[in-house]
Design a protein around this motif. Structure first.
Motif, PDB file in Angstrom:
ATOM      1  N   ARG A 172       0.932  -1.545  -0.243  1.00  0.00           N
ATOM      2  CA  ARG A 172      -0.036   0.067  -0.291  1.00  0.00           C
ATOM      3  C   ARG A 172       1.087   1.184   0.020  1.00  0.00           C
ATOM      4  O   ARG A 172       1.045   2.391  -0.475  1.00  0.00           O
ATOM      5  N   ALA A 173       2.228   1.222   0.594  1.00  0.00           N
ATOM      6  CA  ALA A 173       2.586   1.955   0.528  1.00  0.00           C
ATOM      7  C   ALA A 173       3.023   2.696  -0.383  1.00  0.00           C
ATOM      8  O   ALA A 173       3.985   3.863  -1.156  1.00  0.00           O
ATOM      9  N   TYR A 174       3.693   1.903  -1.162  1.00  0.00           N
ATOM     10  CA  TYR A 174       4.257   1.514  -2.692  1.00  0.00           C
ATOM     11  C   TYR A 174       3.791   2.371  -3.160  1.00  0.00           C
ATOM     12  O   TYR A 174       3.604   3.376  -4.360  1.00  0.00           O
ATOM     13  N   GLU A 175       2.608   1.473  -3.856  1.00  0.00           N
ATOM     14  CA  GLU A 175       1.353   2.016  -4.515  1.00  0.00           C
ATOM     15  C   GLU A 175       0.826   3.967  -4.450  1.00  0.00           C
ATOM     16  O   GLU A 175       0.766   4.386  -5.150  1.00  0.00           O
ATOM     17  N   LYS A 176       0.893   4.508  -2.832  1.00  0.00           N
ATOM     18  CA  LYS A 176       0.224   5.369  -2.899  1.00  0.00           C
ATOM     19  C   LYS A 176       1.182   6.485  -3.182  1.00  0.00           C
ATOM     20  O   LYS A 176       1.669   7.379  -3.469  1.00  0.00           O
ATOM     21  N   THR A 177       3.075   6.120  -2.636  1.00  0.00           N
ATOM     22  CA  THR A 177       4.197   7.127  -2.426  1.00  0.00           C
ATOM     23  C   THR A 177       4.554   7.255  -4.143  1.00  0.00           C
ATOM     24  O   THR A 177       4.298   8.439  -4.687  1.00  0.00           O
ATOM     25  N   PHE A 178       4.208   6.088  -5.291  1.00  0.00           N
ATOM     26  CA  PHE A 178       4.146   6.107  -6.294  1.00  0.00           C
ATOM     27  C   PHE A 178       3.893   6.357  -6.712  1.00  0.00           C
ATOM     28  O   PHE A 178       3.827   6.150  -8.702  1.00  0.00           O
ATOM     29  N   GLY A 179       2.101   6.582  -6.364  1.00  0.00           N
ATOM     30  CA  GLY A 179       1.164   6.296  -7.442  1.00  0.00           C
ATOM     31  C   GLY A 179       1.241   4.959  -8.546  1.00  0.00           C
ATOM     32  O   GLY A 179       0.435   5.189  -9.628  1.00  0.00           O
ATOM     33  N   GLN A 180       1.148   3.900  -8.238  1.00  0.00           N
ATOM     34  CA  GLN A 180       0.975   2.831  -8.814  1.00  0.00           C
ATOM     35  C   GLN A 180      -0.093   2.214  -8.746  1.00  0.00           C
ATOM     36  O   GLN A 180      -0.983   1.913  -7.314  1.00  0.00           O
ATOM     37  N   GLU A 181      -1.018   1.095  -9.656  1.00  0.00           N
ATOM     38  CA  GLU A 181      -1.549   0.682  -9.840  1.00  0.00           C
ATOM     39  C   GLU A 181      -1.280  -0.310  -8.761  1.00  0.00           C
ATOM     40  O   GLU A 181      -3.198  -0.705  -8.145  1.00  0.00           O
ATOM     41  N   SER A 182      -0.534  -1.386  -8.890  1.00  0.00           N
ATOM     42  CA  SER A 182      -0.283  -2.322  -7.654  1.00  0.00           C
ATOM     43  C   SER A 182       1.071  -3.349  -7.896  1.00  0.00           C
ATOM     44  O   SER A 182       1.831  -2.215  -8.546  1.00  0.00           O
ATOM     45  N   VAL A 183       1.379  -3.682  -7.099  1.00  0.00           N
ATOM     46  CA  VAL A 183       2.185  -3.759  -6.480  1.00  0.00           C
ATOM     47  C   VAL A 183       2.185  -5.664  -6.493  1.00  0.00           C
ATOM     48  O   VAL A 183       1.645  -5.814  -5.666  1.00  0.00           O
ATOM     49  N   GLY A 184       2.732  -6.466  -7.746  1.00  0.00           N
ATOM     50  CA  GLY A 184       3.111  -7.881  -7.214  1.00  0.00           C
ATOM     51  C   GLY A 184       3.337  -8.710  -6.229  1.00  0.00           C
ATOM     52  O   GLY A 184       4.149  -8.056  -6.136  1.00  0.00           O
ATOM     53  N   ARG A 185       2.564  -9.663  -5.516  1.00  0.00           N
ATOM     54  CA  ARG A 185       2.942 -11.015  -4.859  1.00  0.00           C
ATOM     55  C   ARG A 185       2.910 -12.007  -4.604  1.00  0.00           C
ATOM     56  O   ARG A 185       1.216 -12.426  -5.993  1.00  0.00           O
ATOM     57  N   VAL A 186       3.374 -12.740  -4.619  1.00  0.00           N
ATOM     58  CA  VAL A 186       3.900 -13.925  -4.945  1.00  0.00           C
ATOM     59  C   VAL A 186       4.286 -14.761  -3.226  1.00  0.00           C
ATOM     60  O   VAL A 186       5.636 -14.802  -3.059  1.00  0.00           O
TER      61      VAL A 186
END
Length: 150
Positions: A128-142
């Motif tokens: 959530r912090a990366y999405e908010k800080t850098f305006g990203q739609e998502s961060v993938g996770r596996v």
């Protein structure tokens, strides 16, 4: 035509029966092979996070310096035991349907299974912090089970 349909069904049924009969043998062979490999390490969870660097709307891409500052501030405090960052190139389809190719980072975290619940909360906060800080739609996770020995 009925003869052809009946023959096709018979062939498919026969093939299915052969596969069903062979499956226990194949499974037993794989199980025996696995038992000969000694287990090393303790049970861990491996989480891979995939961070894009292009910003929606055409803003400047996330730089190496910005990304590593993010890792220092948002990731390291929750995972001080260690982590791995790899640079890469990735692509994905954005919400508008366009395929985006971009420079990316893969962050790899290993943590004991007994810490999975607490680690999950921290990882979701990082995303959530990366999405908010850098305006990203998502961060993938596996996530995957692993055994680790240090």
């Amino acid at each position: 035509m009925n003869v052809h349909l009946t023959r096709t069904r018979a062939l498919l049924t026969g093939a299915a029966l052969l596969l069903a009969a062979a499956a226990p043998t194949a499974h037993a062979t794989l199980a025996e092979a696995d038992s000969s490999v000694p287990e090393r390490g303790a049970p861990y969870v491996e989480t891979q996070l995939f961070f894009g660097t292009e910003r929606p709307g055409g803003g400047p891409a996330v730089t190496d310096r910005q990304f590593m500052a993010f890792v220092d501030k948002e990731v390291t405090p929750g995972f001080p035991e260690g982590l791995t960052v790899q640079s890469g190139r990735g692509q994905w389809r954005d919400v508008s349907g366009r395929i985006e190719a971009e420079r990316s980072y893969e962050l790899i975290l290993l943590y004991p299974v007994r810490q999975a619940a607490a680690s999950d909360r921290r990882i979701e906060e990082i995303r959530r912090a990366y999405e908010k800080t850098f305006g990203q739609e998502s961060v993938g996770r596996v996530d995957a089970r692993a055994r680790a020995d240090f």
